[in-house]
Design a protein around this motif. Structure first.
Motif, PDB file in Angstrom:
ATOM      1  N   GLY A 157       0.794  -1.222   0.000  1.00  0.00           N
ATOM      2  CA  GLY A 157       0.000   0.000   0.000  1.00  0.00           C
ATOM      3  C   GLY A 157       0.823   1.266   0.000  1.00  0.00           C
ATOM      4  N   LEU A 158       2.077   1.214  -0.493  1.00  0.00           N
ATOM      5  CA  LEU A 158       2.955   2.364  -0.473  1.00  0.00           C
ATOM      6  C   LEU A 158       3.202   2.889  -1.886  1.00  0.00           C
ATOM      7  CD1 LEU A 158       5.598   0.989   2.064  1.00  0.00           C
ATOM      8  CD2 LEU A 158       3.602   2.401   2.546  1.00  0.00           C
ATOM      9  N   ALA A 159       3.503   4.179  -1.978  1.00  0.00           N
ATOM     10  CA  ALA A 159       3.875   4.779  -3.249  1.00  0.00           C
ATOM     11  C   ALA A 159       5.314   4.404  -3.590  1.00  0.00           C
ATOM     12  CB  ALA A 159       3.721   6.293  -3.177  1.00  0.00           C
ATOM     13  N   VAL A 160       5.643   4.420  -4.887  1.00  0.00           N
ATOM     14  CA  VAL A 160       6.990   4.023  -5.313  1.00  0.00           C
ATOM     15  C   VAL A 160       7.505   4.968  -6.384  1.00  0.00           C
ATOM     16  CG1 VAL A 160       6.559   1.592  -4.826  1.00  0.00           C
ATOM     17  CG2 VAL A 160       6.224   2.463  -7.152  1.00  0.00           C
ATOM     18  N   THR A 161       8.827   4.940  -6.538  1.00  0.00           N
ATOM     19  CA  THR A 161       9.483   5.569  -7.672  1.00  0.00           C
ATOM     20  C   THR A 161      10.177   4.485  -8.480  1.00  0.00           C
ATOM     21  OG1 THR A 161      11.220   7.113  -8.364  1.00  0.00           O
ATOM     22  CG2 THR A 161      11.524   6.023  -6.251  1.00  0.00           C
ATOM     23  N   TRP A 162      10.294   4.699  -9.795  1.00  0.00           N
ATOM     24  CA  TRP A 162      11.006   3.757 -10.660  1.00  0.00           C
ATOM     25  C   TRP A 162      12.436   4.217 -10.889  1.00  0.00           C
ATOM     26  CZ3 TRP A 162       8.593  -0.774 -11.774  1.00  0.00           C
ATOM     27  CH2 TRP A 162       7.237  -0.831 -11.459  1.00  0.00           C
ATOM     28  N   GLN A 163      12.833   5.307 -10.229  1.00  0.00           N
ATOM     29  CA  GLN A 163      14.232   5.730 -10.200  1.00  0.00           C
ATOM     30  C   GLN A 163      14.863   5.020  -9.002  1.00  0.00           C
ATOM     31  OE1 GLN A 163      14.892   9.945  -9.716  1.00  0.00           O
ATOM     32  NE2 GLN A 163      16.970   9.837 -10.554  1.00  0.00           N
ATOM     33  N   ASN A 164      15.276   3.783  -9.220  1.00  0.00           N
ATOM     34  CA  ASN A 164      15.632   2.890  -8.120  1.00  0.00           C
ATOM     35  C   ASN A 164      16.911   3.336  -7.428  1.00  0.00           C
ATOM     36  OD1 ASN A 164      16.406   0.505  -6.573  1.00  0.00           O
ATOM     37  ND2 ASN A 164      14.843  -0.560  -7.763  1.00  0.00           N
ATOM     38  N   PRO A 165      16.856   3.593  -6.120  1.00  0.00           N
ATOM     39  CA  PRO A 165      18.053   4.057  -5.408  1.00  0.00           C
ATOM     40  C   PRO A 165      19.115   2.982  -5.237  1.00  0.00           C
ATOM     41  CG  PRO A 165      16.274   3.639  -3.857  1.00  0.00           C
ATOM     42  CD  PRO A 165      15.685   3.479  -5.227  1.00  0.00           C
ATOM     43  N   ASP A 166      18.795   1.709  -5.521  1.00  0.00           N
ATOM     44  CA  ASP A 166      19.764   0.627  -5.339  1.00  0.00           C
ATOM     45  C   ASP A 166      20.535   0.292  -6.615  1.00  0.00           C
ATOM     46  OD1 ASP A 166      19.405   0.240  -2.639  1.00  0.00           O
ATOM     47  OD2 ASP A 166      17.749  -1.155  -2.903  1.00  0.00           O
ATOM     48  N   PHE A 167      20.367   1.086  -7.686  1.00  0.00           N
ATOM     49  CA  PHE A 167      21.071   0.852  -8.944  1.00  0.00           C
ATOM     50  C   PHE A 167      22.062   1.990  -9.210  1.00  0.00           C
ATOM     51  CE2 PHE A 167      17.703  -2.079  -9.444  1.00  0.00           C
ATOM     52  CZ  PHE A 167      18.010  -2.949 -10.476  1.00  0.00           C
ATOM     53  N   ARG A 168      23.199   1.619  -9.776  1.00  0.00           N
ATOM     54  CA  ARG A 168      24.178   2.594 -10.232  1.00  0.00           C
ATOM     55  C   ARG A 168      24.864   2.009 -11.465  1.00  0.00           C
ATOM     56  NH1 ARG A 168      27.635   6.798  -8.299  1.00  0.00           N
ATOM     57  NH2 ARG A 168      29.752   6.668  -9.160  1.00  0.00           N
ATOM     58  N   PRO A 223      11.639  10.758  -0.346  1.00  0.00           N
ATOM     59  CA  PRO A 223      11.914  11.917   0.510  1.00  0.00           C
ATOM     60  C   PRO A 223      13.306  11.824   1.116  1.00  0.00           C
ATOM     61  CG  PRO A 223      10.516  10.352   1.655  1.00  0.00           C
ATOM     62  CD  PRO A 223      10.698   9.814   0.269  1.00  0.00           C
ATOM     63  N   ALA A 224      13.784  12.956   1.607  1.00  0.00           N
ATOM     64  CA  ALA A 224      15.079  12.966   2.291  1.00  0.00           C
ATOM     65  C   ALA A 224      14.994  12.138   3.569  1.00  0.00           C
ATOM     66  CB  ALA A 224      15.484  14.400   2.620  1.00  0.00           C
ATOM     67  N   LEU A 225      16.104  11.530   3.937  1.00  0.00           N
ATOM     68  CA  LEU A 225      16.138  10.719   5.147  1.00  0.00           C
ATOM     69  C   LEU A 225      15.925  11.600   6.369  1.00  0.00           C
ATOM     70  CD1 LEU A 225      19.142   8.321   4.400  1.00  0.00           C
ATOM     71  CD2 LEU A 225      16.701   7.805   4.303  1.00  0.00           C
ATOM     72  N   GLU A 226      15.120  11.110   7.287  1.00  0.00           N
ATOM     73  CA  GLU A 226      14.879  11.816   8.534  1.00  0.00           C
ATOM     74  C   GLU A 226      15.819  11.300   9.620  1.00  0.00           C
ATOM     75  OE1 GLU A 226      10.764  11.232   9.407  1.00  0.00           O
ATOM     76  OE2 GLU A 226      10.165  12.980   8.215  1.00  0.00           O
TER      77      GLU A 226
END
Length: 332
Positions: free
Chosen positions: A78-89, A238-241
């Motif tokens: 039930g969460l929103a997602v991005t397809w700009q995956n932060p685990d890929f480089r 979002p930025a890390l809290e």
């Protein structure tokens, strides 16, 4: 004569007694072993296992949870997602250490794909986690082309060496193209196999007076016609809290995270306009093997500068076909 007979009889009785005693001792030991196996401790709701079955108590079982940023799993929660995956480089082999944009790769060129692999378990490491990397042509839906496979050793959550980084070499096709990268983790004793697939599917275009225009192919690779519903949102990571106080209950942490990443909190505002050219009421009818080129126009509000990302996802009923992240880039 009688004396000799009596002596033989006594020896026979003594031998028989010794043999019977040995047999009785062996049977007693066997009964004791079977009793130990049969009477092992168990919960009231746990069915009794046969005596010959080994039993490992739950407190002794440890399962690792290899994971990547997995859009399918996050959406299922039930969460929103991005397809700009932060685990890929991605890095070009000739220019190591410099990130290469996935939306502007050179054809017939050597690259290296790096994937962060995390462990959701704080008690079970995993040695030799398989990492399969492949690519799909940019867009929603498509057929995976394998790139390569490697393996990583995964410490427990929070330990030194996390995330483990998998590296796979990739020689891009000779035909120019735009690609979606995919990584799948392989671990036979996974505590949560649903979070093992991650995708990186991004396109970037400049805002031109004041619209950024994209082309998003939508494909049906199945054997039956489908009706794809396209949904658009404005979610970005979002930025890390700062870490919350340690005395905060885990349930409260989860609820706060769910509220922060809830889809309804990331709808595009009225000041942004998204047009899906040629799409009737957000739906596309596709025959088996058919591809439709969807023109997406993202119009910024007056005076906007910087970057703005939107996510376009395709759904066939309740089945996620795929998604892309489109980034409009303006003058800063």
């Amino acid at each position: 004569m009688m004396r000799r007979f009596v002596e033989r009889l006594l020896r026979f009785v003594l031998c028989a007694y010794l043999v019977a005693s040995i047999i009785a001792l062996l049977l007693a030991i066997l009964r004791l072993l079977r009793s130990c196996l049969r009477d092992r401790p168990r919960r009231p709701d746990q069915p009794e296992l046969p005596a010959e079955t080994g039993f490992v108590p739950e407190h002794a079982i440890r399962q690792a949870d290899p994971l990547v940023y997995s859009q399918q799993w996050l959406i299922s929660q039930g969460l929103a997602v991005t397809w700009q995956n932060p685990d890929f480089r991605i890095e070009e082999a000739a220019v190591p250490g410099v990130a290469a944009p996935s939306w502007d790769l050179h054809p017939d060129t050597d690259y290296r794909v790096y994937v962060n692999v995390w462990n959701g378990s704080g008690s079970a490491p995993a040695v030799g986690v398989g990492v399969e990397v492949g690519y799909i042509d940019f867009g929603i839906g498509g057929v995976l082309v394998p790139v390569g496979t490697t393996a990583v050793d995964l410490p427990v959550k929070g330990a030194a060496g996390t995330p483990a980084v998998a590296a796979v070499d990739w020689h891009t096709p000779s035909t120019p193209g735009h690609y979606c990268l995919q990584a799948r983790l392989i671990w036979p004793h996974d505590a949560e196999p649903g979070n093992n697939l991650g995708q990186h599917n991004v396109d970037v275009k400049p805002f031109n007076s004041p619209t950024a225009r994209f082309v998003v192919p939508v494909r049906n690779t199945g054997r039956w016609p489908i009706a794809v519903r396209l949904a658009v949102d404005g979610y970005e990571l979002p930025a890390l809290e700062p870490c919350p106080p340690q005395d905060r209950e885990p349930k409260d942490k989860r609820e706060a995270a769910r509220a922060r990443h809830a889809p309804q909190r990331h709808e595009l505002g009225d000041e942004w306009q998204v047009d899906l050219d040629g799409v009737d009421e957000g739906r596309i009818q596709l025959d088996p093997g058919e591809t439709r080129q969807v023109q997406v126009a993202l119009t910024a509000p007056d005076g906007f500068t910087g970057r703005r990302a939107i996510n376009v996802q395709g759904w066939d009923g309740h089945r996620l076909v795929g998604g892309v992240t489109l980034i409009g880039e303006g003058a800063s």
